[in-house]
Design an enzyme around this catalytic site. Structure first.
Site, PDB file in Angstrom:
ATOM      1  CG  HIS A  71      -5.113   2.759  -2.187  1.00  0.00           C
ATOM      2  ND1 HIS A  71      -3.799   2.681  -3.217  1.00  0.00           N
ATOM      3  CD2 HIS A  71      -4.927   2.218  -1.654  1.00  0.00           C
ATOM      4  CE1 HIS A  71      -3.393   2.019  -2.444  1.00  0.00           C
ATOM      5  NE2 HIS A  71      -4.503   1.237  -2.117  1.00  0.00           N
ATOM      6  CB  CYS A 107      -6.162  -0.556  -1.587  1.00  0.00           C
ATOM      7  SG  CYS A 107      -6.778  -1.016   0.780  1.00  0.00           S
TER       8      CYS A 107
END
Length: 414
Positions: free
Chosen positions: A322, A340
């Site tokens: 992301h 992440c």
């Protein structure tokens, strides 16, 4: 003349006649037993099927036996109205054939029996019967996934069962009925995740731009005690290019490939100590333009509450690729995330638009744990092909290679 040579002659001639077609003459000179029209073998065979309008119990195996000392069975084929063969076994002396797979319930069967007399002359008999209906409350339903559409080459096929199936024989019955075909072709296998879930993947990834069809002929088939197969909706999907994103957590860099050629190289940050990103291959599960991420969602002691954009999910537990504009200064240099893969907004937007569900994200050289095969998304590709095959009720212990359809019948050994 001894029996063995005669049997060999009859079988070899039978195969030759089949190869030449119905119009061919039998091998040998005029007067050979095989040159005669097959006699009606009604008096030479018996079977345990129903009489008249009665229906056969699908719980009971089918059995055909030779009657008298002057006849033996040479071949039996049993098919239902859907064209499904009933697997069976013929004894070496030709005295008995019996089914080795469950009969379908609510089906119409045609049984073709071939015999020979003590002179070697061929006989034929066709038998038909119907089977009764199963218990309606015990139907095993299969739901295939994903939904129809276009996916990456890493997308496994899933089969969710409406009831648990235990035991090797019951699982083999289910697995044998589930068909997966791809064009171009790809060797693959089912793997039992648990008693109610199977996954199917090729040995390698799916071919690019392939068409994959998944179907079941389990309807009416007995799986276990009072458990019968139900009708299943088939599945069809296609694949696109082979997109692979390889992230090296030690160099803080992601390299994206399309069909083996590099198309982008992106500076990233991955999980910091204590939150290291998992190593291994992860299949893209989906994409969300905006996701709220909080420390509570992963039980982190470090408080955070952020609205994240261009989020591509790769695990059920919350690993994404992301946009992370707050960490641009660390991207390419240090790992600062909570697990992440973060990158600039521009790069995240490009990645978001480039990948689709079923594409591949691989992480290497991380201090984190390995991505599990099951239980946190789709980690199917982290199992070796040898290990994957062991999860199949049909392939466990079998020689590696493309699966071969079960023989519908066996000839006597001579």
């Amino acid at each position: 003349m001894s029996h063995s040579p005669r049997i060999r002659t009859v079988l070899s001639c039978t195969m030759l006649v089949a190869a030449l077609g119905a119009g061919a003459t039998a091998c040998g000179s005029d007067g050979h037993p095989l040159s005669a029209k097959p006699y009606d073998a009604a008096g030479h065979v018996a079977f345990n099927g129903p009489v008249g309008s009665k229906k056969a119990d699908p719980d009971e195996p089918l059995e055909v036996t030779a009657q008298g000392d002057d006849a033996r069975i040479t071949d039996v084929t049993a098919t239902d109205a859907m064209g499904r063969y009933l697997a069976g076994e013929l004894s070496a002396d030709g005295s008995r054939w019996h089914s080795t797979a469950p009969l379908a319930a609510g089906a119409h069967y045609t049984v073709r029996v071939s015999t020979e007399d003590d002179e070697g002359a061929p006989g034929r008999k066709v038998l038909t019967f119907d089977t009764g209906a199963p218990e309606k409350k015990k139907r095993l339903k299969v739901t295939f996934g994903p939904e129809g559409g276009k996916y990456g080459v890493g997308q496994p096929v899933t089969a969710s069962l409406s009831a648990p199936v235990k035991g090797k024989e019951a699982r083999a019955t289910v697995e044998r009925s589930l068909k997966v075909r791809s064009v171009p072709a790809a060797e693959g296998a089912w793997h039992w995740v648990d008693s109610e879930t199977l996954h199917y993947r090729p040995k390698e990834y799916w071919p690019t731009h392939a068409t994959v069809t998944v179907s079941s002929n389990l309807e009416g088939i007995k799986v276990g005690d009072r458990l019968w197969g139900a009708e299943t909706k088939p599945l069809k999907f296609t694949t696109g290019d082979r997109i692979e994103a390889v992230t090296d957590a030690s160099s803080h860099w992601m390299t994206v490939y399309r069909n083996g050629e590099e198309i982008n190289s992106i500076p990233v940050t991955t999980g910091k100590p204590g939150y290291s990103t998992r190593n291994g291959v992860k299949v893209v599960l989906g994409k969300e333009y905006s996701v709220r991420m909080t420390s509570a969602s992963i039980g982190s002691a470090d408080f955070y509450d952020k609205q994240v954009y261009y989020a591509t999910r790769v695990t059920d537990s919350g690993e994404y690729v992301h946009a992370a504009p707050w960490s641009v200064g660390s991207q390419g240099y240090a790992n600062t995330s909570h697990g992440c893969i973060g990158m600039s907004t521009g790069n995240a937007a490009w990645f978001y638009e480039t990948v689709r569900q079923g594409d591949l994200v691989k992480v290497i050289n991380s201090a984190g744990e390995d991505m599990p095969t099951f239980g946190n998304g789709l980690g199917d590709w982290n199992a070796s092909w040898k290990s994957w095959r062991k999860g199949s009720a049909l392939l466990t212990g079998a020689k590696e290679g493309p699966a071969v359809a079960d023989a519908a019948r066996l000839r006597p050994q001579v």
